[in-house]
Design a protein around this motif. Structure first.
Motif, PDB file in Angstrom:
ATOM      1  N   GLN A  55      11.780   4.254  11.210  1.00 33.12           N
ATOM      2  CA  GLN A  55      11.614   2.927  10.618  1.00 33.12           C
ATOM      3  C   GLN A  55      10.380   2.233  11.178  1.00 33.12           C
ATOM      4  OE1 GLN A  55      15.474   1.244  11.473  1.00 33.12           O
ATOM      5  NE2 GLN A  55      16.230   1.660   9.408  1.00 33.12           N
ATOM      6  N   GLU A  56      10.162   2.387  12.481  1.00 33.08           N
ATOM      7  CA  GLU A  56       8.966   1.789  13.077  1.00 33.08           C
ATOM      8  C   GLU A  56       7.708   2.431  12.502  1.00 33.08           C
ATOM      9  OE1 GLU A  56       9.489   2.277  17.275  1.00 33.08           O
ATOM     10  OE2 GLU A  56      11.096   0.785  17.376  1.00 33.08           O
ATOM     11  N   ARG A  57       7.723   3.741  12.358  1.00 33.80           N
ATOM     12  CA  ARG A  57       6.577   4.448  11.780  1.00 33.80           C
ATOM     13  C   ARG A  57       6.360   4.010  10.335  1.00 33.80           C
ATOM     14  NH1 ARG A  57       1.750   6.254  12.013  1.00 33.80           N
ATOM     15  NH2 ARG A  57       1.363   8.201  10.936  1.00 33.80           N
ATOM     16  N   LEU A  58       7.437   3.834   9.596  1.00 37.11           N
ATOM     17  CA  LEU A  58       7.340   3.385   8.209  1.00 37.11           C
ATOM     18  C   LEU A  58       6.705   2.004   8.138  1.00 37.11           C
ATOM     19  CD1 LEU A  58       7.967   3.746   5.200  1.00 37.11           C
ATOM     20  CD2 LEU A  58      10.242   2.825   5.658  1.00 37.11           C
ATOM     21  N   ALA A  59       7.077   1.116   9.027  1.00 35.11           N
ATOM     22  CA  ALA A  59       6.497  -0.228   9.034  1.00 35.11           C
ATOM     23  C   ALA A  59       4.996  -0.155   9.283  1.00 35.11           C
ATOM     24  CB  ALA A  59       7.181  -1.086  10.100  1.00 35.11           C
ATOM     25  N   VAL A  60       4.573   0.709  10.199  1.00 36.41           N
ATOM     26  CA  VAL A  60       3.141   0.875  10.473  1.00 36.41           C
ATOM     27  C   VAL A  60       2.431   1.407   9.227  1.00 36.41           C
ATOM     28  CG1 VAL A  60       1.483   2.209  11.824  1.00 36.41           C
ATOM     29  CG2 VAL A  60       3.429   1.149  12.957  1.00 36.41           C
ATOM     30  N   LEU A  61       3.030   2.413   8.608  1.00 35.46           N
ATOM     31  CA  LEU A  61       2.418   2.998   7.415  1.00 35.46           C
ATOM     32  C   LEU A  61       2.356   2.001   6.260  1.00 35.46           C
ATOM     33  CD1 LEU A  61       3.960   6.585   7.469  1.00 35.46           C
ATOM     34  CD2 LEU A  61       1.605   5.933   7.976  1.00 35.46           C
ATOM     35  N   GLU A  62       3.385   1.169   6.122  1.00 35.86           N
ATOM     36  CA  GLU A  62       3.358   0.146   5.068  1.00 35.86           C
ATOM     37  C   GLU A  62       2.199  -0.824   5.290  1.00 35.86           C
ATOM     38  OE1 GLU A  62       7.320  -1.392   5.357  1.00 35.86           O
ATOM     39  OE2 GLU A  62       8.050  -0.116   3.733  1.00 35.86           O
ATOM     40  N   GLY A  63       1.970  -1.185   6.531  1.00 35.71           N
ATOM     41  CA  GLY A  63       0.834  -2.055   6.841  1.00 35.71           C
ATOM     42  C   GLY A  63      -0.481  -1.396   6.483  1.00 35.71           C
ATOM     43  N   LYS A  64      -0.610  -0.111   6.773  1.00 37.20           N
ATOM     44  CA  LYS A  64      -1.839   0.619   6.430  1.00 37.20           C
ATOM     45  C   LYS A  64      -2.027   0.711   4.916  1.00 37.20           C
ATOM     46  CE  LYS A  64      -2.187   3.354  10.640  1.00 37.20           C
ATOM     47  NZ  LYS A  64      -2.270   4.692  11.235  1.00 37.20           N
ATOM     48  N   VAL A  65      -0.936   0.910   4.198  1.00 37.18           N
ATOM     49  CA  VAL A  65      -1.005   0.976   2.737  1.00 37.18           C
ATOM     50  C   VAL A  65      -1.461  -0.366   2.174  1.00 37.18           C
ATOM     51  CG1 VAL A  65       0.408   1.149   0.638  1.00 37.18           C
ATOM     52  CG2 VAL A  65       0.631   2.855   2.440  1.00 37.18           C
ATOM     53  N   ARG A  66      -0.893  -1.466   2.687  1.00 39.51           N
ATOM     54  CA  ARG A  66      -1.314  -2.788   2.203  1.00 39.51           C
ATOM     55  C   ARG A  66      -2.796  -3.024   2.467  1.00 39.51           C
ATOM     56  NH1 ARG A  66       3.864  -4.187   3.938  1.00 39.51           N
ATOM     57  NH2 ARG A  66       3.136  -4.812   6.008  1.00 39.51           N
ATOM     58  N   THR A  67      -3.263  -2.624   3.641  1.00 38.30           N
ATOM     59  CA  THR A  67      -4.680  -2.788   3.959  1.00 38.30           C
ATOM     60  C   THR A  67      -5.533  -1.951   3.011  1.00 38.30           C
ATOM     61  OG1 THR A  67      -4.158  -3.184   6.283  1.00 38.30           O
ATOM     62  CG2 THR A  67      -6.395  -2.482   5.787  1.00 38.30           C
ATOM     63  N   ALA A  68      -5.128  -0.720   2.767  1.00 39.69           N
ATOM     64  CA  ALA A  68      -5.875   0.142   1.856  1.00 39.69           C
ATOM     65  C   ALA A  68      -5.877  -0.421   0.440  1.00 39.69           C
ATOM     66  CB  ALA A  68      -5.281   1.549   1.875  1.00 39.69           C
ATOM     67  N   GLN A  69      -4.756  -0.984   0.013  1.00 33.54           N
ATOM     68  CA  GLN A  69      -4.695  -1.571  -1.330  1.00 33.54           C
ATOM     69  C   GLN A  69      -5.621  -2.783  -1.440  1.00 33.54           C
ATOM     70  OE1 GLN A  69      -0.458  -2.216  -1.598  1.00 33.54           O
ATOM     71  NE2 GLN A  69      -0.117  -0.330  -2.768  1.00 33.54           N
ATOM     72  N   ARG A  70      -5.649  -3.619  -0.394  1.00 29.78           N
ATOM     73  CA  ARG A  70      -6.558  -4.773  -0.418  1.00 29.78           C
ATOM     74  C   ARG A  70      -8.015  -4.325  -0.471  1.00 29.78           C
ATOM     75  NH1 ARG A  70      -2.895  -7.002   3.427  1.00 29.78           N
ATOM     76  NH2 ARG A  70      -4.277  -6.371   5.119  1.00 29.78           N
ATOM     77  N   ARG A  71      -8.338  -3.314   0.302  1.00 27.74           N
ATOM     78  CA  ARG A  71      -9.716  -2.806   0.303  1.00 27.74           C
ATOM     79  C   ARG A  71     -10.077  -2.224  -1.054  1.00 27.74           C
ATOM     80  NH1 ARG A  71      -9.950   0.102   6.260  1.00 27.74           N
ATOM     81  NH2 ARG A  71      -9.984  -1.845   7.458  1.00 27.74           N
ATOM     82  N   ALA A  72      -9.146  -1.470  -1.648  1.00 27.73           N
ATOM     83  CA  ALA A  72      -9.400  -0.885  -2.967  1.00 27.73           C
ATOM     84  C   ALA A  72      -9.584  -1.986  -4.011  1.00 27.73           C
ATOM     85  CB  ALA A  72      -8.257   0.040  -3.368  1.00 27.73           C
ATOM     86  N   ALA A  73      -8.765  -3.030  -3.929  1.00 26.94           N
ATOM     87  CA  ALA A  73      -8.903  -4.145  -4.875  1.00 26.94           C
ATOM     88  C   ALA A  73     -10.249  -4.848  -4.681  1.00 26.94           C
ATOM     89  CB  ALA A  73      -7.752  -5.128  -4.686  1.00 26.94           C
ATOM     90  N   ALA A  74     -10.687  -5.009  -3.441  1.00 28.20           N
ATOM     91  CA  ALA A  74     -11.970  -5.644  -3.176  1.00 28.20           C
ATOM     92  C   ALA A  74     -13.112  -4.806  -3.719  1.00 28.20           C
ATOM     93  CB  ALA A  74     -12.149  -5.871  -1.683  1.00 28.20           C
ATOM     94  N   ILE A  75     -13.017  -3.474  -3.561  1.00 30.51           N
ATOM     95  CA  ILE A  75     -14.059  -2.600  -4.085  1.00 30.51           C
ATOM     96  C   ILE A  75     -14.097  -2.669  -5.597  1.00 30.51           C
ATOM     97  CG2 ILE A  75     -14.682  -0.153  -4.361  1.00 30.51           C
ATOM     98  CD1 ILE A  75     -13.628   0.271  -1.481  1.00 30.51           C
ATOM     99  N   GLN A  76     -12.934  -2.673  -6.245  1.00 31.17           N
ATOM    100  CA  GLN A  76     -12.893  -2.761  -7.707  1.00 31.17           C
ATOM    101  C   GLN A  76     -13.480  -4.088  -8.180  1.00 31.17           C
ATOM    102  OE1 GLN A  76      -8.813  -2.054  -8.730  1.00 31.17           O
ATOM    103  NE2 GLN A  76      -9.030   0.175  -8.708  1.00 31.17           N
ATOM    104  N   THR A  77     -13.189  -5.161  -7.462  1.00 32.80           N
ATOM    105  CA  THR A  77     -13.733  -6.472  -7.837  1.00 32.80           C
ATOM    106  C   THR A  77     -15.253  -6.474  -7.747  1.00 32.80           C
ATOM    107  OG1 THR A  77     -11.717  -7.520  -7.067  1.00 32.80           O
ATOM    108  CG2 THR A  77     -13.639  -8.932  -7.294  1.00 32.80           C
ATOM    109  N   ARG A  78     -15.782  -5.887  -6.667  1.00 32.87           N
ATOM    110  CA  ARG A  78     -17.250  -5.838  -6.501  1.00 32.87           C
ATOM    111  C   ARG A  78     -17.883  -5.009  -7.598  1.00 32.87           C
ATOM    112  NH1 ARG A  78     -17.058  -5.305  -0.148  1.00 32.87           N
ATOM    113  NH2 ARG A  78     -16.030  -3.410  -0.812  1.00 32.87           N
ATOM    114  N   ARG A  79     -17.258  -3.896  -7.959  1.00 27.90           N
ATOM    115  CA  ARG A  79     -17.807  -3.047  -9.019  1.00 27.90           C
ATOM    116  C   ARG A  79     -17.770  -3.764 -10.365  1.00 27.90           C
ATOM    117  NH1 ARG A  79     -15.407   2.977  -7.630  1.00 27.90           N
ATOM    118  NH2 ARG A  79     -16.641   3.281  -5.755  1.00 27.90           N
ATOM    119  N   ALA A  80     -16.693  -4.503 -10.597  1.00 33.76           N
ATOM    120  CA  ALA A  80     -16.567  -5.229 -11.865  1.00 33.76           C
ATOM    121  C   ALA A  80     -17.598  -6.350 -11.961  1.00 33.76           C
ATOM    122  CB  ALA A  80     -15.166  -5.788 -12.019  1.00 33.76           C
ATOM    123  N   ASP A  81     -17.899  -6.992 -10.804  1.00 30.91           N
ATOM    124  CA  ASP A  81     -18.865  -8.083 -10.785  1.00 30.91           C
ATOM    125  C   ASP A  81     -20.296  -7.549 -10.836  1.00 30.91           C
ATOM    126  OD1 ASP A  81     -16.816  -9.885 -10.634  1.00 30.91           O
ATOM    127  OD2 ASP A  81     -16.965 -10.169  -8.467  1.00 30.91           O
ATOM    128  N   GLY A  82     -20.516  -6.361 -10.351  1.00 33.71           N
ATOM    129  CA  GLY A  82     -21.868  -5.844 -10.195  1.00 33.71           C
ATOM    130  C   GLY A  82     -22.370  -5.174 -11.379  1.00 33.71           C
TER     131      GLY A  82
END
Length: 82
Positions: A55-82
């Motif tokens: 469960q502790e490992r899952l919580a860490v991985l969930e945090g990493k997934v959220r960070t990766a999703q935010r980064r992916a969304a930011a990259i998509q936004t930059r590509r859409a704007d550019g």
């Protein structure tokens, strides 16, 4: 004590011993059952510790997934704007 009284006491003790034999056998069986249950309890405690670690490992991985999703969304936004 008279020989008759001694005989009655001895007979009573023999009957008591014969009545106690099945009980002693059951006690052995109960002891085995208790030992099995204690073993299962130890296994359950070990599994519980493993579950908590997962469960502790899952919580860490969930945090990493959220960070990766935010980064992916930011990259998509930059590509859409550019």
């Amino acid at each position: 004590m008279t020989p008759v009284a001694v005989g009655v006491v001895v007979l009573g003790l023999v009957i008591l011993a014969l009545a106690a034999l099945p009980l002693a056998g059951r006690l052995v069986g109960l002891r085995r059952a208790v030992l099995r249950l204690l073993g299962r309890q130890r296994e359950a405690e070990q599994l519980q510790a493993a579950v908590l670690a997962m469960q502790e490992r899952l919580a860490v991985l969930e945090g990493k997934v959220r960070t990766a999703q935010r980064r992916a969304a930011a990259i998509q936004t930059r590509r859409a704007d550019g």
